[in-house]
Design a protein around this motif. Structure first.
Motif, PDB file in Angstrom:
ATOM      1  N   TYR A  10       0.836  -1.205   0.000  1.00  0.00           N
ATOM      2  CA  TYR A  10       0.000   0.000   0.000  1.00  0.00           C
ATOM      3  C   TYR A  10       0.870   1.254   0.000  1.00  0.00           C
ATOM      4  O   TYR A  10       1.643   1.479   0.929  1.00  0.00           O
ATOM      5  CB  TYR A  10      -0.915   0.000   1.222  1.00  0.00           C
ATOM      6  N   ASN A  11       0.726   2.062  -1.068  1.00  0.00           N
ATOM      7  CA  ASN A  11       1.497   3.307  -1.134  1.00  0.00           C
ATOM      8  C   ASN A  11       0.613   4.540  -1.325  1.00  0.00           C
ATOM      9  O   ASN A  11       1.104   5.633  -1.531  1.00  0.00           O
ATOM     10  CB  ASN A  11       2.558   3.237  -2.240  1.00  0.00           C
ATOM     11  N   GLY A  12      -0.690   4.343  -1.279  1.00  0.00           N
ATOM     12  CA  GLY A  12      -1.603   5.476  -1.364  1.00  0.00           C
ATOM     13  C   GLY A  12      -1.997   5.891  -2.761  1.00  0.00           C
ATOM     14  O   GLY A  12      -2.820   6.795  -2.924  1.00  0.00           O
ATOM     15  N   GLY A  13      -1.438   5.265  -3.787  1.00  0.00           N
ATOM     16  CA  GLY A  13      -1.818   5.579  -5.158  1.00  0.00           C
ATOM     17  C   GLY A  13      -3.187   4.999  -5.495  1.00  0.00           C
ATOM     18  O   GLY A  13      -3.740   4.188  -4.741  1.00  0.00           O
ATOM     19  N   SER A  16      -3.104   1.354  -5.757  1.00  0.00           N
ATOM     20  CA  SER A  16      -2.902   0.812  -4.413  1.00  0.00           C
ATOM     21  C   SER A  16      -4.216   0.748  -3.650  1.00  0.00           C
ATOM     22  O   SER A  16      -4.475  -0.197  -2.900  1.00  0.00           O
ATOM     23  CB  SER A  16      -1.886   1.688  -3.671  1.00  0.00           C
ATOM     24  N   ASP A  17      -5.072   1.742  -3.843  1.00  0.00           N
ATOM     25  CA  ASP A  17      -6.395   1.727  -3.206  1.00  0.00           C
ATOM     26  C   ASP A  17      -7.226   0.553  -3.706  1.00  0.00           C
ATOM     27  O   ASP A  17      -7.965  -0.078  -2.939  1.00  0.00           O
ATOM     28  CB  ASP A  17      -7.127   3.042  -3.468  1.00  0.00           C
ATOM     29  N   THR A  18      -7.138   0.254  -5.009  1.00  0.00           N
ATOM     30  CA  THR A  18      -7.893  -0.879  -5.530  1.00  0.00           C
ATOM     31  C   THR A  18      -7.337  -2.198  -4.998  1.00  0.00           C
ATOM     32  O   THR A  18      -8.088  -3.151  -4.768  1.00  0.00           O
ATOM     33  CB  THR A  18      -7.906  -0.900  -7.069  1.00  0.00           C
ATOM     34  N   ALA A  19      -6.016  -2.263  -4.798  1.00  0.00           N
ATOM     35  CA  ALA A  19      -5.415  -3.467  -4.213  1.00  0.00           C
ATOM     36  C   ALA A  19      -5.940  -3.677  -2.797  1.00  0.00           C
ATOM     37  O   ALA A  19      -6.233  -4.815  -2.396  1.00  0.00           O
ATOM     38  CB  ALA A  19      -3.894  -3.352  -4.215  1.00  0.00           C
ATOM     39  N   ARG A 147      -9.041   1.567 -10.645  1.00  0.00           N
ATOM     40  CA  ARG A 147     -10.492   1.792 -10.664  1.00  0.00           C
ATOM     41  C   ARG A 147     -11.278   0.480 -10.635  1.00  0.00           C
ATOM     42  O   ARG A 147     -12.365   0.373 -11.185  1.00  0.00           O
ATOM     43  CB  ARG A 147     -10.900   2.627 -11.891  1.00  0.00           C
ATOM     44  N   PHE A 148     -10.735  -0.517  -9.955  1.00  0.00           N
ATOM     45  CA  PHE A 148     -11.401  -1.816  -9.837  1.00  0.00           C
ATOM     46  C   PHE A 148     -12.102  -1.871  -8.488  1.00  0.00           C
ATOM     47  O   PHE A 148     -11.467  -2.047  -7.457  1.00  0.00           O
ATOM     48  CB  PHE A 148     -10.359  -2.939  -9.963  1.00  0.00           C
TER      49      PHE A 148
END
Length: 276
Positions: A10-13, A16-19, A147-148
């Protein structure tokens, strides 16, 4: 055996949010522990500072980095609030090269989830390269597209199969996930002559012994090449997961000339499970 230890880089991108979103869905489905990890190296800007200036700003940069990491942990825990049992949420902060660090930590988890590659110009010290991590880790990774955000996991999967070592590795690394799917399709691009037939046994039979209902189809290679053919097939099938072996050619060759792995990891609109 099922999945019990999931790692989310998680890096905030955006990716990363979708992950994290996918990791939360998987944690709920498998009743698994979910560990978030942030790895941060030294930014390109700082590396280019003259030594005398770097020393003067080091303390300020440490404060900025600490604040950023705290913000990421807060976002991680805030997103999981009400979605994952607090006792099954964990957080790791490592001040080291992101790709090398994540590659190392993947070796301790069932699956590592991370986002597609994205450029983070204001925070390049957090940038992750899924292709490098897949190549170096020795463990399976699950790459979530930007965007998933499905509300639940799509219980169908496609396995890209050419009969080679990496395809076999991916299939069996993914078996714990495949055993939970309602529908699995094995796709070979080109024709069955592209891989060696195994007399007396086939993949649908092997998967059936794991309780997985599967069919094997062969599709012609389209004008966009193998990667585009596989992605288009996944879209036509409305599948929720692509399982594939990484780097049928050398990593260097893919870096120089492009290849199926790199194309799919950058362009896929569904999660991609890869092993090398």
């Amino acid at each position: 055996m099922t999945l019990k230890n999931l790692l989310v880089a998680y890096n905030g991108g955006e990716a990363s949010d979708t992950a994290l979103h996918l990791g939360a869905l998987m944690s709920r489905k498998y009743d698994a522990h979910l560990t978030g990890i942030v790895a941060h190296g030294v930014s390109n800007i700082v590396q280019n500072f003259p030594p005398w200036l770097a020393q003067k700003v080091a303390a300020s940069l440490d404060d900025i980095i600490a604040g950023r990491v705290t913000e990421l942990e807060d976002r991680f825990r805030s997103y999981l609030d009400g979605k994952v049992d607090p006792d099954k949420q964990h957080w790791i902060d490592v001040h080291a090269d992101p790709d090398r660090t994540i590659s190392f930590y993947t070796r301790m988890f069932d699956v590592t989830v991370l986002g597609q590659y994205e450029n983070l110009p204001a925070a390049d010290e957090y940038t992750l390269h899924p292709d490098r991590i897949a190549h170096a880790s020795g463990r399976p990774i699950l790459v979530a597209p930007k965007r998933f955000r499905p509300t639940e996991i799509n219980e169908s999967a496609v396995i890209a199969w050419d009969g080679k070592r990496n395809a076999s590795r991916a299939l069996f690394d993914a078996m714990n996930i495949l055993e939970t799917k309602r529908m699995v399709t094995i796709v070979t691009v080109g024709d069955k002559s592209v891989h060696r037939e195994t007399k007396g046994i086939d993949l649908p039979t092997l998967l059936a012994r794991h309780g997985v209902e599967a069919k094997h189809v062969v599709v012609p290679r389209g004008s966009g090449g193998t990667a585009r053919t596989i992605l288009d097939f996944c879209m036509e099938q409305k599948t929720g997961l692509l399982v594939m072996g990484a780097f049928g050619h050398s990593k260097l060759s893919e870096d120089l000339f492009g290849g199926v792995t790199k194309h799919i990891l950058r362009e896929a609109e569904i999660p991609v499970f890869v092993s090398h």
